[in-house]
Structure formats: C-alpha cells, structure tokens
Write a protein that holds these residues in place. Structure first.
Motif, PDB file in Angstrom:
ATOM      1  N   VAL A 115      -7.421  -8.452  11.762  1.00  0.00           N
ATOM      2  CA  VAL A 115      -6.372  -9.074  10.958  1.00  0.00           C
ATOM      3  C   VAL A 115      -5.040  -8.932  11.681  1.00  0.00           C
ATOM      4  O   VAL A 115      -4.218  -9.840  11.699  1.00  0.00           O
ATOM      5  CB  VAL A 115      -6.320  -8.427   9.559  1.00  0.00           C
ATOM      6  CG1 VAL A 115      -5.191  -9.033   8.728  1.00  0.00           C
ATOM      7  CG2 VAL A 115      -7.661  -8.610   8.850  1.00  0.00           C
ATOM      8  N   SER A 174       0.836  -1.192   0.000  1.00  0.00           N
ATOM      9  CA  SER A 174       0.000   0.000   0.000  1.00  0.00           C
ATOM     10  C   SER A 174       0.879   1.252   0.000  1.00  0.00           C
ATOM     11  O   SER A 174       1.947   1.283   0.624  1.00  0.00           O
ATOM     12  CB  SER A 174      -0.902   0.000   1.234  1.00  0.00           C
ATOM     13  OG  SER A 174      -1.628   1.211   1.339  1.00  0.00           O
ATOM     14  N   SER A 196      -9.325  -3.803  14.991  1.00  0.00           N
ATOM     15  CA  SER A 196     -10.088  -3.417  13.804  1.00  0.00           C
ATOM     16  C   SER A 196     -11.096  -2.359  14.238  1.00  0.00           C
ATOM     17  O   SER A 196     -11.167  -1.988  15.406  1.00  0.00           O
ATOM     18  CB  SER A 196     -10.799  -4.633  13.195  1.00  0.00           C
ATOM     19  OG  SER A 196     -11.765  -5.151  14.099  1.00  0.00           O
ATOM     20  N   TRP A 236     -13.072 -13.225   7.520  1.00  0.00           N
ATOM     21  CA  TRP A 236     -12.553 -12.022   6.880  1.00  0.00           C
ATOM     22  C   TRP A 236     -12.604 -12.157   5.366  1.00  0.00           C
ATOM     23  O   TRP A 236     -12.198 -13.174   4.809  1.00  0.00           O
ATOM     24  CB  TRP A 236     -11.124 -11.745   7.334  1.00  0.00           C
ATOM     25  CG  TRP A 236     -11.066 -11.168   8.716  1.00  0.00           C
ATOM     26  CD1 TRP A 236     -10.746 -11.826   9.872  1.00  0.00           C
ATOM     27  CD2 TRP A 236     -11.368  -9.825   9.087  1.00  0.00           C
ATOM     28  NE1 TRP A 236     -10.830 -10.979  10.947  1.00  0.00           N
ATOM     29  CE2 TRP A 236     -11.201  -9.738  10.502  1.00  0.00           C
ATOM     30  CE3 TRP A 236     -11.767  -8.689   8.384  1.00  0.00           C
ATOM     31  CZ2 TRP A 236     -11.415  -8.554  11.199  1.00  0.00           C
ATOM     32  CZ3 TRP A 236     -11.977  -7.509   9.090  1.00  0.00           C
ATOM     33  CH2 TRP A 236     -11.793  -7.445  10.470  1.00  0.00           C
ATOM     34  N   SER A 273     -12.212  -5.254  -3.136  1.00  0.00           N
ATOM     35  CA  SER A 273     -11.286  -4.430  -3.911  1.00  0.00           C
ATOM     36  C   SER A 273     -12.007  -3.742  -5.062  1.00  0.00           C
ATOM     37  O   SER A 273     -12.953  -4.305  -5.646  1.00  0.00           O
ATOM     38  CB  SER A 273     -10.131  -5.283  -4.483  1.00  0.00           C
ATOM     39  OG  SER A 273      -9.362  -5.855  -3.455  1.00  0.00           O
ATOM     40  N   SER A 294      -6.324  -0.136   2.203  1.00  0.00           N
ATOM     41  CA  SER A 294      -5.073   0.058   1.469  1.00  0.00           C
ATOM     42  C   SER A 294      -5.334   0.619   0.074  1.00  0.00           C
ATOM     43  O   SER A 294      -6.422   0.451  -0.492  1.00  0.00           O
ATOM     44  CB  SER A 294      -4.302  -1.259   1.354  1.00  0.00           C
ATOM     45  OG  SER A 294      -5.013  -2.194   0.557  1.00  0.00           O
ATOM     46  N   ASP A 315      -7.641  -3.022   7.702  1.00  0.00           N
ATOM     47  CA  ASP A 315      -6.610  -3.002   6.653  1.00  0.00           C
ATOM     48  C   ASP A 315      -7.063  -2.319   5.358  1.00  0.00           C
ATOM     49  O   ASP A 315      -7.105  -2.944   4.290  1.00  0.00           O
ATOM     50  CB  ASP A 315      -6.145  -4.428   6.350  1.00  0.00           C
ATOM     51  CG  ASP A 315      -5.067  -4.889   7.308  1.00  0.00           C
ATOM     52  OD1 ASP A 315      -4.809  -4.168   8.286  1.00  0.00           O
ATOM     53  OD2 ASP A 315      -4.503  -5.974   7.092  1.00  0.00           O
ATOM     54  N   SER A 373      -8.487  -1.459  -1.425  1.00  0.00           N
ATOM     55  CA  SER A 373      -8.983  -2.686  -0.803  1.00  0.00           C
ATOM     56  C   SER A 373      -9.277  -2.435   0.663  1.00  0.00           C
ATOM     57  O   SER A 373      -8.677  -1.557   1.300  1.00  0.00           O
ATOM     58  CB  SER A 373      -7.951  -3.817  -0.920  1.00  0.00           C
ATOM     59  OG  SER A 373      -7.655  -4.120  -2.262  1.00  0.00           O
ATOM     60  N   LEU A 374     -10.199  -3.188   1.197  1.00  0.00           N
ATOM     61  CA  LEU A 374     -10.436  -3.234   2.638  1.00  0.00           C
ATOM     62  C   LEU A 374     -10.950  -4.620   2.989  1.00  0.00           C
ATOM     63  O   LEU A 374     -11.469  -5.342   2.140  1.00  0.00           O
ATOM     64  CB  LEU A 374     -11.403  -2.137   3.089  1.00  0.00           C
ATOM     65  CG  LEU A 374     -12.771  -2.014   2.420  1.00  0.00           C
ATOM     66  CD1 LEU A 374     -13.774  -2.957   3.040  1.00  0.00           C
ATOM     67  CD2 LEU A 374     -13.278  -0.581   2.515  1.00  0.00           C
ATOM     68  N   LYS A 375     -10.773  -4.971   4.255  1.00  0.00           N
ATOM     69  CA  LYS A 375     -11.231  -6.278   4.726  1.00  0.00           C
ATOM     70  C   LYS A 375     -12.438  -6.069   5.632  1.00  0.00           C
ATOM     71  O   LYS A 375     -12.465  -5.140   6.447  1.00  0.00           O
ATOM     72  CB  LYS A 375     -10.115  -7.011   5.462  1.00  0.00           C
ATOM     73  CG  LYS A 375      -8.917  -7.376   4.582  1.00  0.00           C
ATOM     74  CD  LYS A 375      -7.850  -8.106   5.383  1.00  0.00           C
ATOM     75  CE  LYS A 375      -6.739  -8.630   4.472  1.00  0.00           C
ATOM     76  NZ  LYS A 375      -5.961  -7.547   3.868  1.00  0.00           N
ATOM     77  N   THR A 401     -11.849  -9.909   1.677  1.00  0.00           N
ATOM     78  CA  THR A 401     -11.210  -8.741   1.084  1.00  0.00           C
ATOM     79  C   THR A 401     -12.061  -8.209  -0.067  1.00  0.00           C
ATOM     80  O   THR A 401     -12.425  -8.961  -0.980  1.00  0.00           O
ATOM     81  CB  THR A 401      -9.803  -9.073   0.568  1.00  0.00           C
ATOM     82  OG1 THR A 401      -9.001  -9.548   1.649  1.00  0.00           O
ATOM     83  CG2 THR A 401      -9.140  -7.847  -0.061  1.00  0.00           C
TER      84      THR A 401
END
Length: 546
Positions: A422, A384, A426, A498, A502, A538, A536, A462-464, A500
């Motif tokens: 993660v 990132s 969070s 989790w 995007s 990014s 997360d 992206s994020l989770k 992801t």
C-alpha cells in the motif's frame, strides 16, 4: 590549464626579480608552448544551445604557430557588437567569414537542430597536451605538432506545439507542429457539440524542440488547466469554449524555450439528456460534515436544508432519531460535491443515512436533482492510535530475519517485500509447498521497536491483505500481548487486490506487542505454493455516543 599558464608566468616574474641585481648575468627565458581554450558554456555543463543562439570560443594558446576555427554549413560566425540581450542575431552575421576563421575569439550562431560540430585546428613547434576531463595530446605531422579538437554542440530546435483532441476513441482534430493557428481564424475552426457532463481528451504530441513540460488552458473545462501529457476534461456548464497549450523546455542544464498555440476547436456544450442524480461517495469528514457526489456541476442554491433527512441510529447507545441539517452548500472547489452541516454531533459508531426529496437543487445546465435515499454514510473513523504507523506498514528495512524494523521472523516464510504494498513495502508470507511448512509460522513484533500501546477501550482493528490468486490459505492470526488471540478468515476475500479486513473489540487492558501467524489448525486442507501479503495494521478508537 589557465592555472598552469599563471604558474609559468609567475615563475618568469620571480626569475626576473631574483636576478635584477646581477644585470650582466641575466639570460632570457626560452619561449614555451601550451594549449588551452575557453567557451561561453559554463564549465561542467553540457554543450547545449537553442537554435538561433550562439556560443563563443577562444584559443589563447601561447606559442601556437597557426590556428583556425571551422564550422558546418548552416551555422555562421558573428561580428562583434551584439549583446546577450539581442534576441535576433541575424544582422550580426559576418557574411565574409564563410565557414573558416583565424580569429583568436569567435562567436558562432547555431541554426541547425541536432548535434553540430566546431573544429579547432592548432599547430605548434613543440609537443603540447591539453590536460583536463578529456586529455588531448598533440600529434606530430611533418615538423609540426597538431592539436585537432572538435567541439560537439547539441542545438535544440524551436518548440512547435502539436496535439490531438479525442471524443472517446474518435479523433476530432490533429494539429502538427508545422500547423499555424491564429485566433483571427477562429470563425472557421471546426466545432463539436457535447452534452453537459461529457468529456474530451487532450493529447500532447509535441516533439520539436524537445520540450519537457506543458500547460493546458481549457476554458469551461474541469479541470480548466493541467500539466500532464494527456488530460481528460469534463464540461458541465452550457456555453461555447476553446483552449490553448503552452509547451516549455525547462531545467537547470537545458536551454530554455517555450511556445504557445491555440487549440483550433470550438466546443459547444448543451443541456444533458441524462438525469441529474446522486452519484455516491456519501461520507463523513473529520469536521463532521457529510458530503456526496452528483452527476454534474451544481448551480448555486439557497434554503434546501429542509429537503434533506438525516437519520441516526446507535444500537449500543439505544439512540434512534433524525438530526436537523443546519446548512447545505456546494463544495467551493468541486461543484459536483454537495456538503451538509448538521446541527448535532455524530459518532463513528453511529449508523447514519441521508435522504433528499422535493428540493430545487439544479445542475449548471438546468436539470433538477432527483430524489434519493435513504443512503448510508461512510463514517470518518479517524487515524490509528499507533504512534509509529510506519512500523505497522513495514516501511523501514532492517538487517535481520523478516527484514523489517519492529519485527523478527522466527520462520523464513515471513519477509519484508516491495513487490506488493500500500505504501513502499509490506510483509510477505511465501512458501513453495505448504505441506512442508511448520505447524505455526510466526513473525514476532519486538516491543522496543514496535512502540505499541493500545490502552483499555473500544477499537476497530484493521489490516490489509493481498492474496495471490493461486493461494488457498483460509486464515491468518494476529495475537496481541498480553495474550488475546485474534483470527482473520480470508477464505472469501477477493484475490489479486488489496482488501481491508476489520474487527471491533473492547479491551480491558493495555496491549504492547503483537505477532503475525499462519497456523495449520486454520488451514488443514491447504497444500502447494502459497503467497500473500499483509500491510497497514491499525487500531482506531471507537467513539461512544453518550
């Protein structure tokens, strides 16, 4: 206590010096009593010793009338003359001493595992007290003052390794700590035959001596060594193998100890009846090498480059073609991985596929690698560009609404959490009844703490998310500032794990702030309790193929 004695003695010397010029007026100081003792255990550390080891005790208490040391059956007083380099002390046992000694200094050999007691019984004419971590006052019995002190010594037994070996759920051998194993008896050891690629599980059962570490040495296995209490080891190369375990007791405050034992099992590895095939994990690395797994360890090979086809396409660049494979080799650290080096660069916006056919690559147990492909390569995206990724992972707590450095919760539904993450934390969105939620629940990123700078260019954001199974929220938003509304559809995302998310973007300006939002416009039919986590965030720069 020694300091107290030294002060008193120093006082005596001062008194003597002070009156030396008036000899006729000198009055001898009265006798005094005090209690003290010493041991060979370093102060501040536990009273611990290995079985077969010794501890020295000394009672130099001034003014004592009588004293005696008392030990338990199975332990022994030692005679003088040994050193700490003597590993076996049996020849120094004082057979005539029995269990009681009146010596000022005694050395006690401990043979009984567990808690052992050494009693010091001392009599005085006057009242005394031992002042220290555990203050002890004398008790008066008849005309005497008694100090009755018991030392507790934790004696660690000798280590005797114990273990079992499993083939799947089937127990193959179970060796106790009392079982002696000699390599000279290996011809009579039990045997097991497994196919190349199959595994055995080794379980440490050692309890004698309270070890806290071990090393497995497993010839022919992968891994061939390990330190976990349970290890699962695969065998890929044909042959006959065995192993061993070394159990250890280690640590600054523990008496050291170790023991070695062979594992009395002969493992015969034969050729697998399963095909030798592509096993996934086809990916590009930062070096632009491409690697993939196969279902066994690969034997050395040469000149296989022409048997691979690497196809590359990029719709934006209008590129379609094959790229020559410059070299193919087995990963030097893991022979179940094959690596390709290409003659030209590839980009993270490319679609890359790999095929293999007609080659002579073989497994260690002499099975040919079957043809495969085309298989799609997972491209290496890179890190990132966000300079403070911990902030976008909500790692650092802060004493403010939302609870995370870099963020401020306008609404209480957002809060930093360590329940699901993660990394170590969070951002949680939680509400007992969504019908009572505000129209927009917002978590603001604060520009000064975010340190966010996303300049013009092409990016994958992206994020989770982790969504509770009972949650029915359909979408969340991450507006970035200056204003660019980014919406995320989570209606079909897996729950209870989790995931992801995007999206690719082309930005024509720099973005320096962002928000997290749950908006009722995206969740019109939602009601009841809702719970999800975000982590997360990014931005990864996308490479343009020239």
């Amino acid at each position: 206590m020694m300091k107290n004695i030294s002060i008193i003695i120093a006082g005596f010397f001062s008194l003597l010096l002070g009156v030396s010029c008036e000899k006729d007026e000198y009055v001898a100081p009265e006798s005094f009593s005090d209690v003290t003792w010493y041991t060979s255990i370093r102060p501040g550390t536990p009273y611990q010793v290995s079985a077969g080891g010794f501890v020295s005790f000394r009672n130099p208490s001034p003014g004592k009338l009588t004293h005696q040391w008392e030990i338990e059956e199975g332990n022994f007083f030692l005679k003088e003359g040994f050193t700490r380099n003597d590993s076996v002390l049996d020849s120094f046992i004082d057979e005539d001493a029995g269990l009681i000694s009146e010596e000022t200094t005694v050395h006690v050999l401990f043979s009984n595992p567990g808690i052992n007691r050494v009693r010091l019984y001392t009599t005085f004419e006057d009242s005394v007290a031992f002042t220290g971590e555990d203050t002890l006052y004398a008790e008066k019995v008849d005309d005497l003052w008694i100090i009755d002190k018991t030392f507790e010594i934790d004696v660690f037994d000798s280590i005797r390794p114990a273990f079992k070996v499993l083939n799947g759920d089937e127990e193959i051998i179970n060796v106790s700590g009392e079982d002696g194993v000699q390599i000279e008896d290996s011809a009579s050891w039990p045997e097991i035959t497994i196919e190349a690629g199959e595994s055995l599980t080794y379980v440490d059962l050692t309890s004698n001596g309270r070890p806290n570490a071990r090393t497995w040495n497993l010839m022919g296995g992968k891994p061939s060594s390990g330190g976990d209490s349970i290890v699962t080891v695969s065998y890929y190369k044909m042959g006959s193998y065995f192993g061993s375990i070394s159990s250890r007791r280690q640590g600054n405050e523990l008496p050291p100890g170790s023991a070695f034992k062979y594992i009395p099992l002969k493992i015969n590895v034969v050729k697998s009846s399963q095909p030798f095939v592509f096993d996934g994990n086809l990916m590009e690395h930062e070096s632009e090498k491409i690697s993939f797994n196969v279902t066994g360890e690969t034997a050395p090979f040469f000149n296989e480059e022409d048997n691979f086809i690497v196809n590359v396409s990029n719709d934006v660049a209008g590129f379609e073609g094959t790229i020559e494979v410059e070299s193919v080799e087995v990963n030097p650290n893991d022979a179940t991985i094959i690596e390709l080096t290409l003659a030209e660069s590839i980009y993270n916006t490319d679609l890359v596929t790999v095929s293999y056919s007609g080659g002579a690559i073989m497994s260690l147990d002499e099975r040919p690698l079957e043809d495969f492909g085309p298989e799609t390569v997972q491209m290496y995206l890179g890190a990132s560009i966000l300079s403070n990724q911990d902030v976008f992972g909500f790692e650092t707590p802060a004493d403010k609404n939302g609870g995370a450095l870099g963020w401020w919760g306008q609404h209480p539904q957002w809060s930093r959490s360590e329940d699901q993450s993660v990394g170590s934390a969070s951002m949680q969105y939680q509400i007992d009844d969504y019908s009572s939620a505000p129209n927009v629940s917002t978590l603001h990123g604060t520009a000064a703490e975010l340190g966010m700078s996303v300049p013009p260019g092409k990016y994958r954001m992206s994020l989770k998310v982790w969504i509770d199974p009972g949650t029915t929220i359909q979408g969340i938003r991450t507006p970035i500032i200056p204003w660019n509304l980014i919406q995320w559809d989570i209606s079909n995302a897996n729950k209870g794990e989790w995931v992801t998310l995007s999206k690719d973007f082309t930005f024509d300006k720099e973005y320096t702030e962002m928000k997290l939002q749950v908006h009722k416009a995206d969740n019109s039919d939602v009601s009841g309790p809702q719970l999800l986590y975000v982590d997360d965030i990014s931005f990864v720069e996308l490479e343009e193929r020239p």
